[in-house]
Motif scaffolding. Structure first.
Motif, mmCIF file in Angstrom:
data_model
loop_
_atom_site.group_PDB
_atom_site.id
_atom_site.type_symbol
_atom_site.label_atom_id
_atom_site.label_comp_id
_atom_site.label_asym_id
_atom_site.label_seq_id
_atom_site.Cartn_x
_atom_site.Cartn_y
_atom_site.Cartn_z
ATOM 1 N N TRP A 191 1.561 7.331 9.241
ATOM 2 C CA TRP A 191 2.033 6.105 8.587
ATOM 3 C C TRP A 191 3.433 5.740 9.090
ATOM 4 O O TRP A 191 3.739 4.583 9.316
ATOM 5 C CB TRP A 191 2.087 6.270 7.080
ATOM 6 C CG TRP A 191 0.774 6.334 6.381
ATOM 7 C CD1 TRP A 191 -0.450 6.548 6.938
ATOM 8 C CD2 TRP A 191 0.569 6.185 4.985
ATOM 9 N NE1 TRP A 191 -1.417 6.554 5.960
ATOM 10 C CE2 TRP A 191 -0.820 6.329 4.747
ATOM 11 C CE3 TRP A 191 1.411 5.961 3.912
ATOM 12 C CZ2 TRP A 191 -1.372 6.250 3.484
ATOM 13 C CZ3 TRP A 191 0.864 5.880 2.641
ATOM 14 C CH2 TRP A 191 -0.518 6.018 2.438
ATOM 15 N N THR A 192 4.281 6.765 9.240
ATOM 16 C CA THR A 192 5.647 6.543 9.712
ATOM 17 C C THR A 192 5.630 5.969 11.125
ATOM 18 O O THR A 192 6.349 5.004 11.420
ATOM 19 C CB THR A 192 6.450 7.855 9.670
ATOM 20 O OG1 THR A 192 6.441 8.362 8.331
ATOM 21 C CG2 THR A 192 7.880 7.647 10.130
ATOM 22 N N LEU A 193 4.815 6.570 11.997
ATOM 23 C CA LEU A 193 4.708 6.061 13.371
ATOM 24 C C LEU A 193 4.140 4.647 13.383
ATOM 25 O O LEU A 193 4.615 3.783 14.128
ATOM 26 C CB LEU A 193 3.842 7.003 14.212
ATOM 27 C CG LEU A 193 4.443 8.372 14.508
ATOM 28 C CD1 LEU A 193 3.406 9.273 15.169
ATOM 29 C CD2 LEU A 193 5.679 8.234 15.379
ATOM 30 N N ALA A 238 6.065 11.907 0.301
ATOM 31 C CA ALA A 238 6.567 12.007 1.666
ATOM 32 C C ALA A 238 5.567 11.248 2.536
ATOM 33 O O ALA A 238 4.380 11.584 2.555
ATOM 34 C CB ALA A 238 6.670 13.464 2.098
ATOM 35 N N MET A 239 6.044 10.226 3.179
ATOM 36 C CA MET A 239 5.138 9.396 3.958
ATOM 37 C C MET A 239 4.552 10.225 5.110
ATOM 38 O O MET A 239 5.298 10.898 5.824
ATOM 39 C CB MET A 239 5.864 8.159 4.497
ATOM 40 C CG MET A 239 4.913 7.083 4.955
ATOM 41 S SD MET A 239 5.594 5.421 4.871
ATOM 42 C CE MET A 239 6.477 5.310 6.386
ATOM 43 N N ALA A 281 2.092 8.959 -6.641
ATOM 44 C CA ALA A 281 2.548 10.336 -6.452
ATOM 45 C C ALA A 281 3.630 10.691 -7.470
ATOM 46 O O ALA A 281 3.589 11.755 -8.090
ATOM 47 C CB ALA A 281 3.071 10.528 -5.028
ATOM 48 N N VAL A 282 4.577 9.787 -7.644
ATOM 49 C CA VAL A 282 5.672 10.036 -8.583
ATOM 50 C C VAL A 282 5.154 10.057 -10.018
ATOM 51 O O VAL A 282 5.550 10.913 -10.818
ATOM 52 C CB VAL A 282 6.782 8.972 -8.401
ATOM 53 C CG1 VAL A 282 7.809 9.050 -9.518
ATOM 54 C CG2 VAL A 282 7.447 9.137 -7.044
ATOM 55 N N GLN A 283 4.251 9.152 -10.362
ATOM 56 C CA GLN A 283 3.714 9.096 -11.721
ATOM 57 C C GLN A 283 2.890 10.335 -12.061
ATOM 58 O O GLN A 283 2.779 10.708 -13.222
ATOM 59 C CB GLN A 283 2.861 7.841 -11.922
ATOM 60 C CG GLN A 283 3.674 6.577 -12.046
ATOM 61 C CD GLN A 283 2.815 5.330 -12.174
ATOM 62 O OE1 GLN A 283 1.650 5.315 -11.804
ATOM 63 N NE2 GLN A 283 3.418 4.263 -12.684
ATOM 64 N N SER A 284 2.331 10.965 -11.054
ATOM 65 C CA SER A 284 1.546 12.173 -11.321
ATOM 66 C C SER A 284 2.409 13.426 -11.294
ATOM 67 O O SER A 284 1.901 14.540 -11.353
ATOM 68 C CB SER A 284 0.396 12.297 -10.315
ATOM 69 O OG SER A 284 0.912 12.512 -9.012
ATOM 70 N N GLY A 285 3.725 13.234 -11.197
ATOM 71 C CA GLY A 285 4.644 14.366 -11.252
ATOM 72 C C GLY A 285 4.997 14.949 -9.902
ATOM 73 O O GLY A 285 5.756 15.903 -9.816
ATOM 74 N N GLY A 286 4.472 14.395 -8.852
ATOM 75 C CA GLY A 286 4.765 14.893 -7.510
ATOM 76 C C GLY A 286 5.866 14.085 -6.853
ATOM 77 O O GLY A 286 6.566 13.309 -7.490
ATOM 78 N N MET A 325 0.834 -1.215 0.000
ATOM 79 C CA MET A 325 0.000 0.000 0.000
ATOM 80 C C MET A 325 0.862 1.256 0.000
ATOM 81 O O MET A 325 0.581 2.210 -0.745
ATOM 82 C CB MET A 325 -0.963 -0.012 1.188
ATOM 83 C CG MET A 325 -2.080 -1.022 1.046
ATOM 84 S SD MET A 325 -3.330 -0.942 2.348
ATOM 85 C CE MET A 325 -2.417 -1.483 3.781
ATOM 86 N N ILE A 326 1.930 1.284 0.784
ATOM 87 C CA ILE A 326 2.829 2.442 0.793
ATOM 88 C C ILE A 326 3.462 2.603 -0.589
ATOM 89 O O ILE A 326 3.519 3.708 -1.141
ATOM 90 C CB ILE A 326 3.915 2.295 1.875
ATOM 91 C CG1 ILE A 326 3.302 2.418 3.265
ATOM 92 C CG2 ILE A 326 5.020 3.340 1.690
ATOM 93 C CD1 ILE A 326 4.232 2.016 4.400
ATOM 94 N N GLY A 327 3.927 1.497 -1.154
ATOM 95 C CA GLY A 327 4.548 1.544 -2.478
ATOM 96 C C GLY A 327 3.601 2.035 -3.553
ATOM 97 O O GLY A 327 3.983 2.808 -4.434
ATOM 98 N N ARG A 328 2.354 1.605 -3.461
ATOM 99 C CA ARG A 328 1.367 2.032 -4.471
ATOM 100 C C ARG A 328 1.115 3.539 -4.390
ATOM 101 O O ARG A 328 1.068 4.223 -5.416
ATOM 102 C CB ARG A 328 0.062 1.277 -4.285
ATOM 103 C CG ARG A 328 -0.973 1.740 -5.290
ATOM 104 C CD ARG A 328 -2.121 0.818 -5.416
ATOM 105 N NE ARG A 328 -3.060 1.387 -6.387
ATOM 106 C CZ ARG A 328 -4.351 1.214 -6.323
ATOM 107 N NH1 ARG A 328 -4.871 0.460 -5.398
ATOM 108 N NH2 ARG A 328 -5.143 1.771 -7.212
#
Length: 155
Positions: A90-92, A85-86, A77-82, A69-72
């Motif tokens: 989610w990080t906690l 940042a987790m 985000a990257v594919q949309s040009g952004g 889920m994090i990877g997706r």
């Protein structure tokens, strides 16, 4: 649809793990205290053996689904040009989840092994000490699990 199924698997796996700890800690253990030490330790060893096998599966599912889920989300985000940042929650959740998994490893592969050896040797005092240590660490993991749920729902 796949994301929702993975999220469902993720949450159900966590429910099995945390719910099992609640059951063992607050319901099974107090009832088992009425049994004589040999019966109590044999019962708890057998129940924990089965529970720990289920938790191992749950942990595997939590890891796979969580990472997917994090990877997706990161990929989208990257594919949309952004950039990705987790989020802090989610990080906690991930960091505390890893701590819980490490604690489970200690419980399963060190403390439970001591309990199993003690039960096999009919060494009830050592078995009782091992079970007390398991109870302490399960309490720590339960507190961490509840904290993760609170963090993810309240942040």
């Amino acid at each position: 649809m796949l994301y929702n199924l993975l999220k469902l698997t993720h949450v159900l796996s966590i429910i099995v793990w945390i719910g099992g700890m609640v059951f063992a800690h607050f319901f099974l253990r107090p009832a088992a205290l009425q049994l004589p030490p040999p019966e109590r330790l044999r019962l708890m060893q057998d129940v924990l053996r089965r529970f720990f096998a289920g938790v191992a599966v749950a942990i595997g599912l939590v890891l796979v689904t969580g990472l997917w889920m994090i990877g997706r989300v990161a990929k989208q985000a990257v594919q949309s040009g952004g950039s990705f940042a987790m989020p802090l929650d989610w990080t906690l959740m991930a960091a505390l989840g890893i701590v819980m998994m490490a604690i489970f490893g200690h419980i399963r592969f060190a403390l439970f092994k001591r309990l199993t050896r003690a039960v096999a040797a009919s060494d009830w005092a050592t078995g009782g000490q091992a079970l007390a240590s398991i109870r302490t660490w399960v309490g720590v993991n339960l507190a961490l699990g509840v904290a993760i749920v609170a963090i993810t729902l309240l942040m």
